[in-house]
Design a protein around this motif. Structure first.
Motif, short mmCIF file in Angstrom:
data_model
loop_
_atom_site.label_atom_id
_atom_site.label_comp_id
_atom_site.label_asym_id
_atom_site.label_seq_id
_atom_site.Cartn_x
_atom_site.Cartn_y
_atom_site.Cartn_z
N ILE A 130 0.86 -1.20 0.00
CA ILE A 130 0.00 0.00 0.00
C ILE A 130 0.89 1.24 0.00
O ILE A 130 1.76 1.40 0.87
CB ILE A 130 -0.93 0.01 1.23
CG1 ILE A 130 -1.77 -1.27 1.25
CG2 ILE A 130 -1.81 1.24 1.22
CD1 ILE A 130 -2.63 -1.40 2.50
N LEU A 131 0.68 2.10 -0.98
CA LEU A 131 1.42 3.37 -1.09
C LEU A 131 0.63 4.48 -0.39
O LEU A 131 -0.54 4.69 -0.68
CB LEU A 131 1.66 3.73 -2.55
CG LEU A 131 2.38 5.05 -2.81
CD1 LEU A 131 3.81 5.02 -2.25
CD2 LEU A 131 2.38 5.39 -4.30
N ILE A 132 1.31 5.20 0.52
CA ILE A 132 0.69 6.30 1.26
C ILE A 132 1.47 7.57 0.92
O ILE A 132 2.69 7.64 1.16
CB ILE A 132 0.71 6.03 2.78
CG1 ILE A 132 0.02 4.71 3.09
CG2 ILE A 132 0.07 7.17 3.54
CD1 ILE A 132 0.18 4.26 4.53
N GLN A 133 0.79 8.57 0.38
CA GLN A 133 1.41 9.85 0.02
C GLN A 133 0.61 11.01 0.60
O GLN A 133 -0.22 11.61 -0.07
CB GLN A 133 1.52 9.98 -1.51
CG GLN A 133 2.54 9.05 -2.14
CD GLN A 133 2.63 9.24 -3.64
OE1 GLN A 133 1.62 9.24 -4.35
NE2 GLN A 133 3.86 9.40 -4.14
N PRO A 134 0.84 11.36 1.86
CA PRO A 134 0.10 12.47 2.48
C PRO A 134 0.62 13.81 1.97
O PRO A 134 1.76 13.93 1.51
CB PRO A 134 0.37 12.28 3.97
CG PRO A 134 1.69 11.60 4.03
CD PRO A 134 1.76 10.71 2.81
N ASN A 135 -0.23 14.81 2.08
CA ASN A 135 0.16 16.17 1.67
C ASN A 135 1.08 16.77 2.73
O ASN A 135 0.69 16.89 3.89
CB ASN A 135 -1.10 17.03 1.51
CG ASN A 135 -0.82 18.34 0.82
OD1 ASN A 135 0.23 18.95 1.02
ND2 ASN A 135 -1.76 18.79 0.01
N PRO A 136 2.31 17.16 2.35
CA PRO A 136 3.24 17.68 3.36
C PRO A 136 2.82 19.02 3.95
O PRO A 136 3.35 19.42 4.99
CB PRO A 136 4.56 17.81 2.59
CG PRO A 136 4.16 17.97 1.16
CD PRO A 136 2.91 17.15 1.01
N ILE A 137 1.89 19.72 3.31
CA ILE A 137 1.44 21.00 3.85
C ILE A 137 0.57 20.80 5.09
O ILE A 137 0.66 21.57 6.05
CB ILE A 137 0.67 21.79 2.77
CG1 ILE A 137 1.60 22.09 1.59
CG2 ILE A 137 0.09 23.07 3.33
CD1 ILE A 137 0.91 22.78 0.44
N PHE A 138 -0.23 19.74 5.09
CA PHE A 138 -1.16 19.52 6.18
C PHE A 138 -0.75 18.39 7.13
O PHE A 138 -1.29 18.28 8.23
CB PHE A 138 -2.56 19.20 5.63
CG PHE A 138 -3.12 20.28 4.77
CD1 PHE A 138 -3.66 21.43 5.33
CD2 PHE A 138 -3.10 20.18 3.38
CE1 PHE A 138 -4.17 22.44 4.54
CE2 PHE A 138 -3.62 21.18 2.59
CZ PHE A 138 -4.15 22.32 3.16
N VAL A 139 0.18 17.53 6.71
CA VAL A 139 0.57 16.36 7.51
C VAL A 139 2.04 16.49 7.88
O VAL A 139 2.89 16.75 7.01
CB VAL A 139 0.30 15.05 6.75
CG1 VAL A 139 0.76 13.86 7.57
CG2 VAL A 139 -1.17 14.93 6.41
N GLN A 140 2.33 16.28 9.13
CA GLN A 140 3.70 16.36 9.62
C GLN A 140 4.32 14.98 9.85
O GLN A 140 5.53 14.82 9.73
CB GLN A 140 3.76 17.17 10.92
CG GLN A 140 5.16 17.43 11.43
CD GLN A 140 5.16 18.38 12.62
OE1 GLN A 140 4.11 18.81 13.07
NE2 GLN A 140 6.35 18.69 13.12
#
Length: 464
Positions: A130-140
């Motif tokens: 499973i590939l997880i790519q969170p948005n770096p602007i909102f996720v630390q």
């Protein structure tokens, strides 16, 4: 000629009567003492009456400048009042809009924190990737922990960029299932795009059939459970009996459910041989590796370029009937983004409203200037006599103009009265007679205009 109401009539009558009485008494005294001609005596009487009237009404004329000054209202007062009201209204609208924007941003933040990037449980099958790519602007940060005590070798990998999806892994598993009446059985697999599933089945109960479906995601499975006989809610829908084979290609990365449904009144035994050709991510270039059996795995998300996270599971265990695991995925919010977002939106709103206020007041000032110019160019030709107190009681001041007008309008009447004068006066005597009856002298004046053009009897009839 000015019109008087009933209250003004009584006042004018009382003043006129007093003036007339004084006028006639003084006239008699002057005539007896001097013995001059009637015309000269009449002129002397008018001069004396004029002096007395001006002396009696001296206190009325003196306050004229002050009253006029008090009665005048600055033309800018209404503009100042409108300016204050408009400023208050715009200020209230500004704060209301700011509150609305802040409230909207609060709900957006809560939606991102608790919804899009909220904590969720994931059910994974064997050989999942499973590939997880969170948005770096909102996720630390990203945190993964295993639920339960299965002690499976689930791993978490971190990459600076997205890994390649080029590793092929194939495995098979056999499942002998007994599907109870009015129930179903399911198996879950997480498959990436390009994968393929081949299933061979054998329904052991003679003359019986069951539903066989492949559903994408938990939502697809739930829709099928609500209406098992409806085929359009699933990726593959079949009624199987005897033996057969089903193939299904995968076009998008997601979790997939293989399920059997039994609507018969008796239990049915089914044997499934599942062969999966899965495409998984290449983890050889990972800079971060963590096994969930050692505890929770947490990875910080780089700002602003971001990074990728891959969660993998081991292959199927033939000695165990359970080949699925449950993990908890949670995101750490980047609070600085939400705080700066509130500040930036507030500043933008303040600058926007400041610009709109300046634009609004600029247009208002231009409009006020145009209306002022139009108002000055449209000054009334005649002043309002009801508001002009300078003409009250000024009967003797307007005698000359009234006499000139009377001579213009009534030349013939003056000549006709000339020959019938009791005292033998010349044509100038017509200017002293009543302009209505041409019989009695002018011995009263009208308020508030102050004109003296009629006798008391005619003036009373005209104002009654």
């Amino acid at each position: 000629m000015a019109e008087l109401n009933r209250s003004s009539t009584s006042a004018s009558a009382s003043i006129s009567t007093a003036s007339s009485s004084s006028y006639r008494t003084d006239s008699g005294a002057s005539a007896s003492s001097s013995g001059s001609s009637p015309s000269q005596a009449r002129e002397e009487q008018e001069e004396q009456g004029r002096d007395e009237y001006q002396h009696q009404n001296h206190h009325f004329h003196n306050p004229e400048p002050e009253n006029q000054h008090i009665g005048r209202v600055s033309p800018y007062r209404d503009n100042y009042s409108a300016f204050d009201d408009s400023s208050t209204a715009i200020g209230d609208d500004t704060w209301s809009c700011i509150i609305v924007v802040l409230t909207f941003w609060f709900f957006v933040s809560m939606t991102l924190i608790l919804g899009v990037y909220g904590t969720r449980n994931i059910l994974v099958g064997p050989n999942c990737s499973i590939l997880i790519q969170p948005n770096p602007i909102f996720v630390q940060s990203v945190k993964v922990e295993e639920l339960g005590n299965s002690k499976a070798k689930l791993k978490l990998y971190g990459f600076f960029k997205s890994p390649s999806l080029d590793v092929v892994r194939t495995w098979s598993e056999s499942n002998a299932a007994t599907v109870q009446s009015d129930s179903h059985m399911e198996w879950i697999y997480y498959l990436n795009r390009g994968s393929q599933v081949n299933i061979s089945y054998n329904v052991n109960s003679t003359g019986s059939s069951v539903f066989f479906i492949i559903a994408q995601g938990s939502e697809g499975l739930s829709q099928w459970l609500q209406n098992p006989t409806y085929p359009n809610t699933t990726l593959s829908w079949n009624i199987i009996h005897g033996s057969g084979r089903i193939e299904q290609d995968i076009y998008s990365s997601s979790s997939y459910y293989i399920a059997l449904g039994n609507l018969n009144s008796e239990d049915i035994e089914v044997t499934l041989n599942i062969t999966v050709r899965a495409i998984i991510y290449n983890t050889t270039e990972a800079y971060y590796r963590c096994t969930l059996t050692d505890g929770d795995c947490s990875l910080s998300i780089l700002f602003p370029q971001g990074n990728s996270v891959v969660l993998t599971s081991p292959g199927p265990d033939q000695s165990s009937s359970a080949n699925d695991w449950s993990v908890k995925l949670s995101y750490g919010p980047r609070w600085m983004t939400y705080i700066l977002g509130i500040g930036v939106m507030t500043v933008i709103m303040l600058f926007g409203f400041d610009f709109l206020n300046k634009l609004h007041f600029g247009r208002q000032n231009v409009t006020s200037g145009r209306y002022g110019a139009i108002a000055s160019s449209r000054a009334p030709l005649l002043p309002n006599k009801d508001d002009d107190i300078t003409s009250w009681g000024s009967s003797y001041d307007s005698i000359s103009s009234d006499e000139a007008d009377l001579e213009d309008f009534l030349p013939a009447a003056g000549s006709s009265v000339e020959g019938t004068s009791l005292d033998g006066e010349n044509s100038n005597n017509t200017r002293r007679l009543c302009a209505i009856c041409f019989d009695a002298p002018r011995d009263c004046f009208f308020l508030p205009c102050g004109h003296c053009v009629a006798c008391f009897a005619c003036g009373t009839r005209q104002t009654s």
